[in-house]
Design an enzyme around this catalytic site. Structure first.
Site, PDB file in Angstrom:
ATOM      1  N   CYS A   1       0.858  -1.195   0.000  1.00 38.84           N
ATOM      2  CA  CYS A   1       0.000   0.000   0.000  1.00 38.84           C
ATOM      3  C   CYS A   1       0.895   1.246   0.000  1.00 38.84           C
ATOM      4  CB  CYS A   1      -0.896  -0.029   1.241  1.00 38.84           C
ATOM      5  SG  CYS A   1      -1.773   1.513   1.564  1.00 38.84           S
ATOM      6  N   ASP A   2       0.666   2.156  -0.929  1.00 42.37           N
ATOM      7  CA  ASP A   2       1.504   3.353  -1.035  1.00 42.37           C
ATOM      8  C   ASP A   2       1.502   4.186   0.245  1.00 42.37           C
ATOM      9  OD1 ASP A   2       2.304   2.704  -3.591  1.00 42.37           O
ATOM     10  OD2 ASP A   2       0.814   3.995  -4.569  1.00 42.37           O
TER      11      ASP A   2
END
Length: 124
Positions: free
Chosen positions: A14-15
């Site tokens: 997840c960024d």
């Protein structure tokens, strides 16, 4: 820095989780990472998270995972208990990262300004 260990919950690819982990690492904050994909959602922690931020904030209705869920599954999330069951079943519908700070506080999402204040307060 005089702060106890921070536990960051999320998904490694997840960024936002990547940004949060890098940000904490750059500041030398002691972080323990809990990977929802490998370790699952800690169902026993959900009530505390929901008490701290509310189940509506914890349930990410904007994300891809939510949008891909069948409308009947989405409709099951009517209250804290049903939302918690859905979050355990589909970890990716939890807004990330969930952070348990050393002082017992819980935050959801990444906010560099708020986190700076939190770390500054912890080092006093």
């Amino acid at each position: 820095m005089n702060i106890s260990t921070i536990t960051l919950y999320g998904i490694p690819n997840c960024d936002t989780v990547k940004k949060a982990r890098a940000w904490l690492s750059e500041r030398g904050a002691p972080v323990q990472f809990h990977d929802f994909k490998k370790q699952g959602v800690p169902a026993e922690r959900l009530p505390a998270w929901m008490a701290a931020v509310g189940w509506e904030k914890l349930l990410n209705r904007q994300g891809t995972t939510w949008r891909k869920l069948d409308p009947a599954v989405q409709a099951r999330a009517q209250d804290a208990a049903s939302a918690a069951a859905l979050m355990v079943e589909h970890a990716s519908v939890i807004k990330r990262p969930v952070v348990e700070w050393g002082d017992g506080a819980v935050t959801v999402g990444f906010d560099a300004d708020a986190w700076n204040e939190r770390l500054a307060g912890a080092s006093k």
